[in-house]
Design a protein around this motif. Structure first.
Motif, PDB file in Angstrom:
ATOM      1  N   GLY A 319     -17.958  -7.579  19.442  1.00 53.70           N
ATOM      2  CA  GLY A 319     -18.275  -6.547  20.428  1.00 53.70           C
ATOM      3  C   GLY A 319     -17.287  -5.396  20.416  1.00 53.70           C
ATOM      4  O   GLY A 319     -16.822  -4.935  21.469  1.00 53.70           O
ATOM      5  N   ILE A 320     -16.945  -4.907  19.225  1.00 55.11           N
ATOM      6  CA  ILE A 320     -15.943  -3.848  19.076  1.00 55.11           C
ATOM      7  C   ILE A 320     -16.482  -2.750  18.165  1.00 55.11           C
ATOM      8  O   ILE A 320     -17.565  -2.885  17.575  1.00 55.11           O
ATOM      9  N   ASN A 321     -15.725  -1.666  18.051  1.00 55.05           N
ATOM     10  CA  ASN A 321     -16.000  -0.605  17.075  1.00 55.05           C
ATOM     11  C   ASN A 321     -14.767  -0.441  16.198  1.00 55.05           C
ATOM     12  O   ASN A 321     -13.687  -0.121  16.692  1.00 55.05           O
ATOM     13  N   THR A 322     -14.915  -0.663  14.912  1.00 55.01           N
ATOM     14  CA  THR A 322     -13.797  -0.590  13.975  1.00 55.01           C
ATOM     15  C   THR A 322     -13.928   0.670  13.132  1.00 55.01           C
ATOM     16  O   THR A 322     -14.857   0.779  12.335  1.00 55.01           O
ATOM     17  N   PRO A 323     -13.012   1.627  13.291  1.00 56.76           N
ATOM     18  CA  PRO A 323     -13.149   2.886  12.551  1.00 56.76           C
ATOM     19  C   PRO A 323     -12.533   2.878  11.159  1.00 56.76           C
ATOM     20  O   PRO A 323     -12.886   3.699  10.319  1.00 56.76           O
ATOM     21  N   TYR A 324     -11.592   1.959  10.912  1.00 57.32           N
ATOM     22  CA  TYR A 324     -10.826   2.028   9.675  1.00 57.32           C
ATOM     23  C   TYR A 324     -10.925   0.736   8.870  1.00 57.32           C
ATOM     24  O   TYR A 324     -11.121  -0.348   9.429  1.00 57.32           O
ATOM     25  N   TYR A 325     -10.766   0.884   7.575  1.00 63.55           N
ATOM     26  CA  TYR A 325     -10.674  -0.288   6.712  1.00 63.55           C
ATOM     27  C   TYR A 325      -9.505  -0.140   5.746  1.00 63.55           C
ATOM     28  O   TYR A 325      -9.064   0.965   5.417  1.00 63.55           O
ATOM     29  N   VAL A 326      -9.012  -1.265   5.308  1.00 66.49           N
ATOM     30  CA  VAL A 326      -8.038  -1.351   4.223  1.00 66.49           C
ATOM     31  C   VAL A 326      -8.563  -2.415   3.274  1.00 66.49           C
ATOM     32  O   VAL A 326      -8.970  -3.491   3.708  1.00 66.49           O
ATOM     33  N   ARG A 327      -8.569  -2.115   1.994  1.00 62.65           N
ATOM     34  CA  ARG A 327      -9.033  -3.106   1.015  1.00 62.65           C
ATOM     35  C   ARG A 327      -7.922  -3.364   0.011  1.00 62.65           C
ATOM     36  O   ARG A 327      -7.331  -2.435  -0.532  1.00 62.65           O
ATOM     37  N   VAL A 328      -7.658  -4.647  -0.222  1.00 63.03           N
ATOM     38  CA  VAL A 328      -6.585  -5.065  -1.118  1.00 63.03           C
ATOM     39  C   VAL A 328      -7.147  -5.985  -2.185  1.00 63.03           C
ATOM     40  O   VAL A 328      -7.944  -6.886  -1.883  1.00 63.03           O
ATOM     41  N   ASN A 329      -6.757  -5.747  -3.419  1.00 62.47           N
ATOM     42  CA  ASN A 329      -7.077  -6.682  -4.503  1.00 62.47           C
ATOM     43  C   ASN A 329      -5.954  -7.704  -4.562  1.00 62.47           C
ATOM     44  O   ASN A 329      -4.808  -7.366  -4.859  1.00 62.47           O
ATOM     45  N   PHE A 330      -6.278  -8.975  -4.261  1.00 62.21           N
ATOM     46  CA  PHE A 330      -5.225  -9.979  -4.172  1.00 62.21           C
ATOM     47  C   PHE A 330      -4.580 -10.273  -5.519  1.00 62.21           C
ATOM     48  O   PHE A 330      -3.466 -10.796  -5.564  1.00 62.21           O
ATOM     49  N   ASN A 331      -5.249  -9.947  -6.619  1.00 63.19           N
ATOM     50  CA  ASN A 331      -4.569 -10.067  -7.909  1.00 63.19           C
ATOM     51  C   ASN A 331      -3.428  -9.054  -8.007  1.00 63.19           C
ATOM     52  O   ASN A 331      -2.417  -9.297  -8.659  1.00 63.19           O
ATOM     53  N   GLY A 332      -3.580  -7.914  -7.350  1.00 61.83           N
ATOM     54  CA  GLY A 332      -2.517  -6.923  -7.324  1.00 61.83           C
ATOM     55  C   GLY A 332      -1.382  -7.311  -6.393  1.00 61.83           C
ATOM     56  O   GLY A 332      -0.317  -6.691  -6.412  1.00 61.83           O
ATOM     57  N   LEU A 333      -1.611  -8.343  -5.572  1.00 59.85           N
ATOM     58  CA  LEU A 333      -0.566  -8.825  -4.683  1.00 59.85           C
ATOM     59  C   LEU A 333       0.681  -9.248  -5.459  1.00 59.85           C
ATOM     60  O   LEU A 333       1.807  -9.118  -4.970  1.00 59.85           O
ATOM     61  N   ILE A 334       0.493  -9.754  -6.654  1.00 58.22           N
ATOM     62  CA  ILE A 334       1.626 -10.185  -7.481  1.00 58.22           C
ATOM     63  C   ILE A 334       2.594  -9.037  -7.696  1.00 58.22           C
ATOM     64  O   ILE A 334       3.809  -9.169  -7.484  1.00 58.22           O
ATOM     65  N   ASP A 335       2.076  -7.878  -8.106  1.00 56.25           N
ATOM     66  CA  ASP A 335       2.934  -6.729  -8.387  1.00 56.25           C
ATOM     67  C   ASP A 335       3.590  -6.199  -7.120  1.00 56.25           C
ATOM     68  O   ASP A 335       4.758  -5.779  -7.143  1.00 56.25           O
ATOM     69  N   ILE A 336       2.857  -6.191  -6.004  1.00 56.51           N
ATOM     70  CA  ILE A 336       3.410  -5.676  -4.750  1.00 56.51           C
ATOM     71  C   ILE A 336       4.597  -6.518  -4.294  1.00 56.51           C
ATOM     72  O   ILE A 336       5.664  -5.998  -3.974  1.00 56.51           O
ATOM     73  N   VAL A 337       4.407  -7.837  -4.273  1.00 59.36           N
ATOM     74  CA  VAL A 337       5.470  -8.726  -3.791  1.00 59.36           C
ATOM     75  C   VAL A 337       6.665  -8.707  -4.745  1.00 59.36           C
ATOM     76  O   VAL A 337       7.822  -8.663  -4.317  1.00 59.36           O
ATOM     77  N   ASP A 338       6.398  -8.734  -6.039  1.00 60.89           N
ATOM     78  CA  ASP A 338       7.510  -8.711  -7.008  1.00 60.89           C
ATOM     79  C   ASP A 338       8.293  -7.412  -6.941  1.00 60.89           C
ATOM     80  O   ASP A 338       9.522  -7.404  -7.113  1.00 60.89           O
ATOM     81  N   ALA A 339       7.594  -6.292  -6.700  1.00 57.08           N
ATOM     82  CA  ALA A 339       8.287  -5.002  -6.604  1.00 57.08           C
ATOM     83  C   ALA A 339       9.224  -4.962  -5.403  1.00 57.08           C
ATOM     84  O   ALA A 339      10.215  -4.221  -5.399  1.00 57.08           O
ATOM     85  N   MET A 340       8.951  -5.786  -4.388  1.00 54.62           N
ATOM     86  CA  MET A 340       9.808  -5.847  -3.195  1.00 54.62           C
ATOM     87  C   MET A 340      10.906  -6.884  -3.334  1.00 54.62           C
ATOM     88  O   MET A 340      11.698  -7.079  -2.422  1.00 54.62           O
ATOM     89  N   GLY A 341      10.914  -7.602  -4.461  1.00 54.81           N
ATOM     90  CA  GLY A 341      11.907  -8.658  -4.633  1.00 54.81           C
ATOM     91  C   GLY A 341      11.523  -9.944  -3.951  1.00 54.81           C
ATOM     92  O   GLY A 341      12.386 -10.779  -3.644  1.00 54.81           O
ATOM     93  N   GLY A 342      10.214 -10.141  -3.710  1.00 54.88           N
ATOM     94  CA  GLY A 342       9.733 -11.350  -3.046  1.00 54.88           C
ATOM     95  C   GLY A 342       9.694 -11.185  -1.532  1.00 54.88           C
ATOM     96  O   GLY A 342      10.216 -10.219  -0.972  1.00 54.88           O
ATOM     97  N   ILE A 343       9.059 -12.132  -0.853  1.00 55.04           N
ATOM     98  CA  ILE A 343       8.963 -12.102   0.608  1.00 55.04           C
ATOM     99  C   ILE A 343       9.307 -13.478   1.163  1.00 55.04           C
ATOM    100  O   ILE A 343       9.240 -14.492   0.459  1.00 55.04           O
ATOM    101  N   ASP A 344       9.689 -13.515   2.429  1.00 53.75           N
ATOM    102  CA  ASP A 344       9.982 -14.770   3.121  1.00 53.75           C
ATOM    103  C   ASP A 344       8.868 -15.062   4.116  1.00 53.75           C
ATOM    104  O   ASP A 344       8.482 -14.191   4.905  1.00 53.75           O
TER     105      ASP A 344
END
Length: 520
Positions: A319-344
């Motif tokens: 019962g809401i109105n959502t104006p925005y979306y974000v789309r992520v390719n989870f295969n690209g998650l590898i590069d994102i996390v590695d570029a940050m030096g990993g996450i906790d």
């Protein structure tokens, strides 16, 4: 008397002998270079519109201070050459730092421009034959009967058929009632080729009997159709509370604008005034009516009809109105996390993943790999973060726990990206994000968010909640696929999610029921 006047005073002699040396010239050049770099850096930063007023003031004050110090030291003809030399070296180092900063600013601006304002999607409609079929290109299919699913993706199918009719001088067609019937017709040689939206292939391969569909068939022709994302009458304001639909896909296609099912469906409810973020996870197998026609289907299937269909289907549920979306390719998650030096992250339990297809470490293909995660705080590399986000077979509540783990990874990424640690590989981080992330948020809206964050600091509270599985038959007829395993909604938890959304939107602190809290 005249002889005395011809002898200059000692002070006049000293003044004449103070000629500019190499140190003076070096200092002057470094002073001018520092001023030029300061002006260019300031202009570049102002052009990005990324800085809040407080940070603009600090930037201007800092640049004025270092330039004033350089001018005071370098302008007079001083005998203290060491001071001028040190000042020149410092100015040169600051110039190098500013040039590096300008490069980073340009990269950030380019990355934001690339990922923001994405208001179109593409459909890739394929002509597919069996792997051993002699046809290598579309002209080789002259005389073939083309199969298609009569209820699915009709507009795109009709456009491709018209295109084929013109190219081949007429085509013979055969309609199938369902997606699986269409594939069976190809396997049984009842048709020579089938017309299929590329986004449906991952749906087929989810079912055991069609898991090797890509190995049994070949795509010999692709037709791309671009369409606008349909979000009429929904307008957001990032300075007021707003909602973002976060969609995640495991598709190998690097083009995130291609329509495909959504494996991750998370609503991020953001209140900038109270600095509250609420993440609501809805399992991908939730059995819900599609917005476009009211037909019952899995939530994940809504994605093949467009990201706007996924958004509207969730809007109907909550019962809401959502104006925005974000789309992520989870295969690209590898590069994102590695570029940050990993996450906790905080692992809720000890578990082993099943063997899952994962990009090889050397990037030359895919292979099945398994991972182990202990209970408690865990540091994840990119590959581990992807496995942590994907696993569901190891859990009693399967897809529900997977969604919670995905929210855990999102929280870890947000926290790491908000820290200074990301500056160590800022360029790599920007590239990874721009390759794996798109949104319909405009550039201007993203810069507003950046300024809001600068004003409020990192004192944001992130709360998570996942709706659960209800009671009822778990095998049901789905509009897209026919009979399949589904997850009946638990409407008690759906109503709880609605209340949590209301609390955040109204500026209240969300109160998550203790038994459903994921522990953050």
């Amino acid at each position: 008397m005249k002889q005395h006047e011809q002898n200059p005073r000692p002070s006049d002699t000293s003044r004449r002998r103070r000629k500019r040396t190499g140190v003076d010239h070096f200092g002057t050049v470094s002073m001018i270079a520092l001023l030029a770099c300061s002006l260019v850096l300031f202009a570049r930063l102002m052009a990005t519109d990324l800085l809040a007023g407080k940070n603009i003031f600090l930037l201007v004050a800092g640049l004025l201070a270092v330039n004033a110090a350089s001018v005071i030291i370098q302008t007079p003809l001083r005998s203290n050459k060491m001071g001028k030399l040190i000042s020149g070296v410092v100015a040169s180092l600051l110039c190098v730092a500013m040039l590096w900063g300008m490069s980073g600013v340009s990269s950030a601006q380019a990355a934001l421009a690339r990922i923001t304002g994405r208001l179109v999607e593409t459909d890739v409609i394929c002509v597919i034959v069996t792997a051993d079929d002699p046809a290598q290109q579309i002209s080789d299919t002259l005389g073939y009967t083309f199969g298609y699913a009569e209820r699915l993706d009709t507009a795109n199918t009709e456009e491709l058929l018209a295109h084929l009719d013109e190219a081949l001088g007429g085509v013979e067609t055969s309609a199938s009632e369902s997606l699986t019937d269409l594939v069976d017709a190809l396997y049984d040689d009842n048709v020579g080729a089938i017309i299929l939206n590329k986004g449906y292939i991952s749906l087929l391969e989810d079912k055991e009997e069609y898991a090797d569909f890509s190995q049994q068939t070949r795509i010999i022709y692709e037709h791309t159709i671009t369409r606008e994302i349909d979000l009429p009458g929904v307008q957001g304001d990032v300075t007021a509370p707003f909602i973002v639909y976060c969609s995640g896909t495991d598709a190998r296609d690097s083009d995130l604008s291609v329509r495909s099912r959504s494996d991750t469906n998370i609503l991020a409810v953001v209140n900038p005034s109270t600095r509250q973020v609420l993440l609501i996870n809805t399992p991908r197998d939730y059995y819900v009516p599609l917005h476009m026609n009211g037909e019952m289907d899995k939530l994940t299937h809504a994605g093949v009809y467009g990201i706007d269909e996924s958004m509207k289907t969730l809007d109907d549920l909550y019962g809401i109105n959502t104006p925005y979306y974000v789309r992520v390719n989870f295969n690209g998650l590898i590069d994102i996390v590695d570029a940050m030096g990993g996450i906790d992250v905080e692992s809720p339990m000890e578990f082993y993943t099943t063997a899952m297809e994962m990009p090889n470490e050397d990037g030359n293909g895919y292979s099945d790999q398994a991972f182990y995660f202990p209970e408690g705080k865990v540091h994840l590399t990119g590959r581990e973060a992807l496995a942590f986000s994907r696993e569901r077979s190891a859990f009693v509540d399967g897809d529900s726990q997977r969604g919670k783990n995905q929210m855990t990874v999102i929280k870890g990424i947000v926290e790491k990206a908000s820290s200074s640690a990301v500056l160590g590989n800022f360029q790599g981080f920007l590239k990874a994000v721009s390759d794996s992330f798109i949104t319909n948020l405009s550039y201007e809206e993203m810069t507003k968010l950046a300024k809001l964050y600068q004003k409020s600091g990192d004192d944001w509270n992130i709360t998570t909640y996942s709706v659960g599985m209800g009671y009822g038959d778990t095998t049901q007829y789905t509009y897209t696929y026919g009979y399949a395993w589904v997850m009946p909604p638990d409407y008690d938890t759906v109503n709880t999610a609605k209340e949590l959304i209301r609390q955040v939107m109204d500026g209240e602190i969300p109160v998550v029921p203790e038994e459903d809290d994921v522990g953050y």
